[in-house]
Design a protein around this motif. Structure first.
Motif, short mmCIF file in Angstrom:
data_model
loop_
_atom_site.label_atom_id
_atom_site.label_comp_id
_atom_site.label_asym_id
_atom_site.label_seq_id
_atom_site.Cartn_x
_atom_site.Cartn_y
_atom_site.Cartn_z
N ASN A 11 0.85 -1.19 0.00
CA ASN A 11 0.00 0.00 0.00
C ASN A 11 0.88 1.24 0.00
OD1 ASN A 11 -1.22 2.21 2.09
ND2 ASN A 11 -2.80 1.39 0.74
N VAL A 12 0.48 2.22 -0.76
CA VAL A 12 1.23 3.48 -0.81
C VAL A 12 0.27 4.63 -0.52
CG1 VAL A 12 2.39 5.11 -2.32
CG2 VAL A 12 3.05 2.72 -2.35
N ILE A 13 0.71 5.53 0.33
CA ILE A 13 0.01 6.79 0.57
C ILE A 13 0.77 7.86 -0.20
CG2 ILE A 13 -0.83 8.44 2.27
CD1 ILE A 13 -2.04 5.68 2.55
N PHE A 14 0.06 8.52 -1.11
CA PHE A 14 0.75 9.51 -1.94
C PHE A 14 -0.06 10.80 -2.04
CE2 PHE A 14 -1.87 9.09 -5.77
CZ PHE A 14 -2.47 7.85 -5.57
N VAL A 15 0.64 11.85 -2.43
CA VAL A 15 0.02 13.17 -2.55
C VAL A 15 -0.02 13.56 -4.02
CG1 VAL A 15 0.22 15.61 -1.94
CG2 VAL A 15 0.81 13.84 -0.27
N GLN A 16 -1.20 14.02 -4.44
CA GLN A 16 -1.35 14.45 -5.83
C GLN A 16 -1.07 15.94 -5.98
OE1 GLN A 16 -1.26 13.26 -8.52
NE2 GLN A 16 -2.29 11.31 -8.71
N TYR A 17 -1.15 16.42 -7.22
CA TYR A 17 -0.76 17.80 -7.50
C TYR A 17 -1.72 18.82 -6.90
CZ TYR A 17 2.65 15.72 -10.58
OH TYR A 17 3.70 14.99 -11.07
N ASP A 18 -2.92 18.38 -6.54
CA ASP A 18 -3.85 19.29 -5.87
C ASP A 18 -3.72 19.19 -4.35
OD1 ASP A 18 -6.91 17.23 -6.19
OD2 ASP A 18 -4.92 16.83 -5.35
N SER A 19 -2.66 18.56 -3.87
CA SER A 19 -2.34 18.38 -2.45
C SER A 19 -3.25 17.38 -1.75
CB SER A 19 -2.36 19.71 -1.69
OG SER A 19 -1.44 20.61 -2.24
N SER A 20 -4.08 16.70 -2.49
CA SER A 20 -4.92 15.68 -1.88
C SER A 20 -4.12 14.40 -1.65
CB SER A 20 -6.14 15.39 -2.75
OG SER A 20 -5.73 14.91 -4.02
N GLU A 21 -4.45 13.70 -0.56
CA GLU A 21 -3.75 12.47 -0.21
C GLU A 21 -4.59 11.27 -0.64
OE1 GLU A 21 -1.06 11.86 3.52
OE2 GLU A 21 -3.03 11.04 4.03
N HIS A 22 -3.91 10.26 -1.20
CA HIS A 22 -4.61 9.10 -1.71
C HIS A 22 -3.90 7.82 -1.26
CE1 HIS A 22 -7.05 11.51 -4.57
NE2 HIS A 22 -5.99 12.30 -4.55
N SER A 23 -4.62 6.74 -1.37
CA SER A 23 -4.08 5.42 -1.03
C SER A 23 -4.25 4.49 -2.22
CB SER A 23 -4.82 4.87 0.19
OG SER A 23 -4.42 3.53 0.46
N SER A 24 -3.23 3.70 -2.48
CA SER A 24 -3.30 2.74 -3.57
C SER A 24 -2.81 1.38 -3.07
CB SER A 24 -2.43 3.22 -4.74
OG SER A 24 -2.51 2.31 -5.83
N TRP A 25 -3.47 0.33 -3.56
CA TRP A 25 -3.14 -1.03 -3.15
C TRP A 25 -2.62 -1.85 -4.32
CZ3 TRP A 25 -3.34 -2.89 1.81
CH2 TRP A 25 -4.01 -2.11 2.75
N GLY A 26 -1.66 -2.71 -4.03
CA GLY A 26 -1.23 -3.69 -5.01
C GLY A 26 -2.18 -4.86 -5.03
N GLN A 27 -1.94 -5.80 -5.93
CA GLN A 27 -2.89 -6.89 -6.15
C GLN A 27 -2.72 -8.05 -5.18
OE1 GLN A 27 -0.03 -6.66 -7.60
NE2 GLN A 27 0.70 -8.63 -8.33
N GLY A 28 -1.67 -8.06 -4.39
CA GLY A 28 -1.47 -9.15 -3.46
C GLY A 28 -0.60 -10.25 -4.03
N THR A 29 0.24 -10.80 -3.18
CA THR A 29 1.10 -11.91 -3.58
C THR A 29 1.07 -12.96 -2.46
OG1 THR A 29 3.32 -12.52 -4.37
CG2 THR A 29 3.20 -10.78 -2.70
N GLN A 30 0.91 -14.22 -2.85
CA GLN A 30 0.75 -15.29 -1.87
C GLN A 30 2.10 -15.73 -1.31
OE1 GLN A 30 -2.19 -17.00 -0.70
NE2 GLN A 30 -0.69 -17.86 0.75
N VAL A 31 2.19 -15.80 0.01
CA VAL A 31 3.35 -16.36 0.69
C VAL A 31 2.88 -17.57 1.47
CG1 VAL A 31 5.08 -15.99 2.48
CG2 VAL A 31 4.58 -14.18 0.82
N THR A 32 3.49 -18.72 1.21
CA THR A 32 3.14 -19.94 1.91
C THR A 32 4.40 -20.53 2.54
OG1 THR A 32 1.36 -20.40 0.34
CG2 THR A 32 2.10 -22.23 1.73
N VAL A 33 4.35 -20.72 3.85
CA VAL A 33 5.50 -21.26 4.58
C VAL A 33 5.12 -22.64 5.10
CG1 VAL A 33 7.17 -20.87 6.42
CG2 VAL A 33 6.12 -18.92 5.25
N SER A 34 5.85 -23.65 4.65
CA SER A 34 5.56 -25.01 5.08
C SER A 34 6.40 -25.38 6.30
CB SER A 34 5.85 -25.98 3.94
OG SER A 34 7.23 -25.94 3.60
#
Length: 119
Positions: free
Chosen positions: A95-118
């Motif tokens: 997840n990234v919190i970023f600021v746009q050119y109008d000074s508004s703050e936004h959040s963006s999410w990646g699609q997820g990656t599976q981690v499996t520990v046996s």
């Protein structure tokens, strides 16, 4: 801003993985980048976060084993995971919190990656 997460996989307990989160698109600044995880039947939880100034914070369960860092030249964040345990098994999201050119703050999410520990 779009995020592409990668690096998940299957590993034995005690092993290591490095997750990557590549950011693309335009923004004035990235204020923070975090890694979250969600195991089956559980709520999504914060694993680690790094601010623009490099301040980091970790969940107690991963302190001393995981390291979050970023390469600003590549617009990519990472989560180095060592001494993995079966209880680390989950889908990991960046997840990234970023600021746009109008000074508004936004959040963006990646699609997820599976981690499996046996065990």
């Amino acid at each position: 801003v779009q995020l592409q997460a990668s690096g998940g996989g299957l590993v034995q307990a005690g092993g290591s993985l490095r997750l990557s989160c590549a950011a693309s698109g335009s923004a004035v600044s990235m204020n923070a980048m975090g890694w979250y995880r969600q195991a089956p039947g559980k709520q999504r939880e914060l694993v680690a976060v790094i601010t623009r100034r490099g301040v980091t914070n970790y969940a107690d369960s991963v302190k001393g084993r995981f390291t979050i860092f970023a390469d600003n030249t590549k617009n990519t964040g990472y989560l180095q995971m060592n001494s993995l345990k079966p209880e680390d098994t989950a889908v990991y999201y960046c997840n990234v919190i970023f600021v746009q050119y109008d000074s508004s703050e936004h959040s963006s999410w990646g699609q997820g990656t599976q981690v499996t520990v046996s065990s």
